[in-house]
Design an enzyme around this catalytic site. Structure first.
Site, PDB file in Angstrom:
ATOM      1  N   TRP A  43       0.800  -1.222   0.000  1.00 11.84           N
ATOM      2  CA  TRP A  43       0.000   0.000   0.000  1.00 11.84           C
ATOM      3  C   TRP A  43       0.831   1.270   0.000  1.00 11.84           C
ATOM      4  CZ3 TRP A  43       1.756   2.215   4.353  1.00 11.84           C
ATOM      5  CH2 TRP A  43       2.132   1.390   5.416  1.00 11.84           C
ATOM      6  N   ASN A  44       2.122   1.190   0.267  1.00 12.34           N
ATOM      7  CA  ASN A  44       2.861   2.438   0.515  1.00 12.34           C
ATOM      8  C   ASN A  44       3.243   3.206  -0.744  1.00 12.34           C
ATOM      9  OD1 ASN A  44       4.628   0.303  -0.013  1.00 12.34           O
ATOM     10  ND2 ASN A  44       6.312   1.271   1.056  1.00 12.34           N
TER      11      ASN A  44
ATOM     12  N   LYS B 111      -2.211  -7.120  -8.676  1.00  9.84           N
ATOM     13  CA  LYS B 111      -3.120  -7.078  -7.523  1.00  9.84           C
ATOM     14  C   LYS B 111      -2.546  -6.060  -6.535  1.00  9.84           C
ATOM     15  CE  LYS B 111      -4.901  -8.272  -3.427  1.00  9.84           C
ATOM     16  NZ  LYS B 111      -4.416  -7.107  -2.680  1.00  9.84           N
TER      17      LYS B 111
ATOM     18  N   GLY C 294       6.083  -6.697  -0.339  1.00  3.27           N
ATOM     19  CA  GLY C 294       5.256  -6.598   0.862  1.00  3.27           C
ATOM     20  C   GLY C 294       6.024  -7.073   2.075  1.00  3.27           C
ATOM     21  N   SER C 295       5.289  -7.553   3.051  1.00  7.57           N
ATOM     22  CA  SER C 295       5.918  -7.928   4.321  1.00  7.57           C
ATOM     23  C   SER C 295       6.643  -9.275   4.213  1.00  7.57           C
ATOM     24  CB  SER C 295       4.843  -8.017   5.405  1.00  7.57           C
ATOM     25  OG  SER C 295       3.923  -9.026   5.053  1.00  7.57           O
TER      26      SER C 295
ATOM     27  N   GLU D   4      10.341  -8.881  -2.743  1.00  9.49           N
ATOM     28  CA  GLU D   4      10.941  -7.636  -2.241  1.00  9.49           C
ATOM     29  C   GLU D   4      10.255  -7.324  -0.923  1.00  9.49           C
ATOM     30  OE1 GLU D   4      13.457  -6.269  -3.496  1.00  9.49           O
ATOM     31  OE2 GLU D   4      13.511  -6.662  -5.650  1.00  9.49           O
ATOM     32  N   LEU D   5      10.963  -7.542   0.182  1.00 10.41           N
ATOM     33  CA  LEU D   5      10.293  -7.551   1.485  1.00 10.41           C
ATOM     34  C   LEU D   5      10.791  -6.407   2.381  1.00 10.41           C
ATOM     35  CD1 LEU D   5      10.388 -11.441   1.833  1.00 10.41           C
ATOM     36  CD2 LEU D   5       8.704 -10.007   0.670  1.00 10.41           C
TER      37      LEU D   5
ATOM     38  N   CYS E  56      10.283   1.052   2.180  1.00  9.05           N
ATOM     39  CA  CYS E  56      11.044  -0.140   2.560  1.00  9.05           C
ATOM     40  C   CYS E  56      12.525   0.159   2.767  1.00  9.05           C
ATOM     41  CB  CYS E  56      10.868  -1.223   1.506  1.00  9.05           C
ATOM     42  SG  CYS E  56      11.286  -0.646  -0.145  1.00  9.05           S
TER      43      CYS E  56
ATOM     44  N   GLU F 251      11.047  -4.133  11.986  1.00  9.27           N
ATOM     45  CA  GLU F 251      10.741  -3.032  11.063  1.00  9.27           C
ATOM     46  C   GLU F 251       9.657  -2.146  11.686  1.00  9.27           C
ATOM     47  OE1 GLU F 251       8.624  -3.906   7.349  1.00  9.27           O
ATOM     48  OE2 GLU F 251      10.082  -2.677   6.295  1.00  9.27           O
TER      49      GLU F 251
END
Ligand code: NDP
Length: 515
Positions: A136-137, A160, A210-211, A232-233, A266, A367
């Site tokens: 969402w960021n 998505k 995402g997470s 990519e976390l 991130c 985080e």
């Protein structure tokens, strides 16, 4: 449609700004069916035609004022970041990737040494339909922008976006169609986690941002299905200020890299390690800058200038409050900020700097992803390096210090990328691969590497016409029925070539690349 529509509320004002369907697994399946129908024709286009289509889309995005407006409304970020970071990034990414694509996808010919009568042609083919799942960021940067590389490779893409900020993605898919591009090739499917899981179930390759927790689930699913995925976390990026650094510039850069988009990035600065010899000055300069930040509900039209908008996702404020309480209970001090802005309707938390941080605090280990940054004093570069690497994440790092020393320091960091005497802009250097070490992820975006991973290689071996008689002779040696004399010859040849080292001395003909 499987459930109630998703209501998108501006995090800065609490006002409803849009609604999208929760497409569920069935909606994802329909999108994939359309994508599968459209993909072969898209892959059959020349690369140049695909490049033109992607540039038309870029122009449509640049010409549509609703893009930054929607982005600001749904994310709560300042218009400066919507345009100056996200839209700019998309344009720069398209420029660089379209330029790298011919090299990345070029067919190559390899000439083997042992089977010198043969040559192998390496042909790169698209995977099929790539699923992009975004957070969402950054509604453009980590969502639609991640479609560019797979699309250039000849894949169709189903994106998505997060249920928290889906509106910009929906608009970008609409602009793809308005630009005259084939609609099934780039689609957005909105929904909740179930829709994301369906994308991971159906795609021929997945780009997930995402997470760590969700990334593990997506990676496990891709592992079961044996389809490639890029993950990519999260990050816990260190920001190191060595003795002899330009402290003023370091403080300015620390403020921006910790609080850009209210700390919801991130690669943001999550932990600051400052040499004790410059710590007093650094802290006071940092606090002065952070206390002066102008925080308000963003104006979607961009006429009002400010620095900080709201937090996008309520959960991040809870994390920030938990990290502050834990740090204070272990001896940290709030230098500035520390509380919600009670007089605002939206999700506002003051940009907060903590001093006296220690490695046992949650704010130094987990985080935070919000408007909070801890500062820890260190005795020198050695301690800074040990602590910077003391994390399960490894996405990005910043070092400020005398140039040679800072570069040497950066080379010892356990991180996917590091930047010396600057911050964050390495994300915009899209010629270079960007990815995480440790639990920050797998694979990369950007660069030639970020393009090639959306292809699979077919290695086609053929005989070299001029050496055809030799080839036939050799082929007969390895064919049935086996002959003991051939075995003896092969054994002797093996000893000469490998045991005596002749093979190492011979130079194989260089591989040639042909467009
Ligand atoms: P999440 O992992 O919660 O969500 C990411 C996406 O996955 C969302 O679209 C989400 O949908 C979807 N999703 C949820 N459940 C599933 C599932 N079971 N299968 C497939 N997809 C699913 O991350 P956040 O949105 O909270 O993003 C913040 C995180 O992203 C931070 O950790 C941050 O560091 C990281 N990040 C990493 C970046 C990088 O480049 N390394 C860049 C930007 C962010 P929904 O939201 O609808 O539930």
């Amino acid at each position: 449609m499987s459930a109630a529509p998703i209501r998108v509320v501006s995090p800065a004002t609490g006002v409803l700004v849009g609604e999208v369907p929760d497409s569920g697994a069935a909606g994802a399946a329909e999108a994939f069916a359309r994508a599968r129908a459209a993909q072969p024709a898209w892959a059959a286009w020349d690369l140049e035609q695909r490049v033109e289509a992607i540039r038309r889309w870029r122009d449509a995005v640049l010409d549509e004022p609703a893009v930054p407006e929607t982005l600001v409304k749904e994310s709560g970020k300042p218009r400066m970041e919507a345009e100056g970071i996200e839209v700019l990034y998309l344009c720069e990414l398209i420029r660089a990737m379209t330029r790298l694509a011919p090299r990345a996808f070029r067919e190559e010919t390899r000439h083997p040494l042992l089977f010198l009568t043969k040559k192998t042609r390496l042909v790169r083919r698209p995977l099929g339909v790539v699923g992009v799942i975004g957070p969402w960021n950054f509604p453009i940067l980590n969502n639609a922008a991640d479609a560019v590389a797979p699309l250039l490779a000849g894949n169709a893409v189903v994106l998505k976006p997060s249920e928290v900020t889906p509106l910009t993605s929906v608009l970008l898919a609409e602009l793809w169609r308005r630009a005259g591009n084939p609609p099934g090739v780039f689609q957005v499917v909105t929904g909740r986690g179930e829709t994301g899981a369906a994308v991971a179930d159906l795609a021929d390759g997945v780009m997930f941002t995402g997470s760590v927790a969700t990334g593990r689930r997506v990676g496990a699913r891709c592992g079961e299905r044996l389809v490639p995925c890029v993950l990519e976390l999260g990050g816990k990026s260190p920001f190191v200020v060595l003795a002899g650094a330009d402290v003023e510039r370091a403080a300015e850069a620390a403020a921006w890299s910790a609080f850009m988009h209210s700390g919801q990035a991130c690669i943001r600065t999550e932990r600051i390690f400052v040499d004790a010899s410059v710590a007093d000055r650094f802290e006071s300069l940092l606090v002065a800058r952070v206390a002066a930040l102008r925080q308000m509900a963003p104006d979607p039209s961009g006429t009002v200038t400010h620095d900080l908008g709201s937090v996008t996702f309520a959960r991040q404020i809870e994390v920030v409050e938990r990290h502050i309480a834990d740090a204070l209970s272990k001896g940290a001090r709030v230098l500035t900020g520390g509380a919600r802005l009670a007089d605002r309707t939206g999700l506002f938390f003051q940009p907060t700097v903590l001093a006296g941080a220690t490695p046992d605090m949650a704010v130094m280990r987990e985080e935070t992803f919000g408007p909070l940054v801890p500062v820890m004093r260190v005795s020198g570069a050695e301690e800074a390096l040990r602590l910077a690497n003391d994390t399960h994440l490894g996405l990005n790092a910043t070092v400020f210090g005398p140039r040679a020393e800072a570069i040497a320091f950066a080379r010892k960091l356990q991180t996917g990328q590091a930047i010396v005497n600057d911050v964050l802009v390495n994300y915009l250097i899209v010629e270079s691969p960007l990815g995480g070490w440790k639990e920050s992820g797998l694979g990369v975006r950007h660069g030639v590497e970020g393009l090639r991973q959306w292809t699979r290689i077919e290695a086609i071996t053929v005989g070299r016409p001029l050496l055809a008689p030799v080839g036939r002779f050799l082929a007969r040696m390895l064919a049935f029925p086996y002959d003991r004399r051939v075995l003896v010859v092969l054994r002797r040849a093996s000893r000469l070539l490998y045991r005596r080292g002749w093979a190492e001395k011979l130079k194989s003909p260089p591989g040639r690349s042909r467009p």
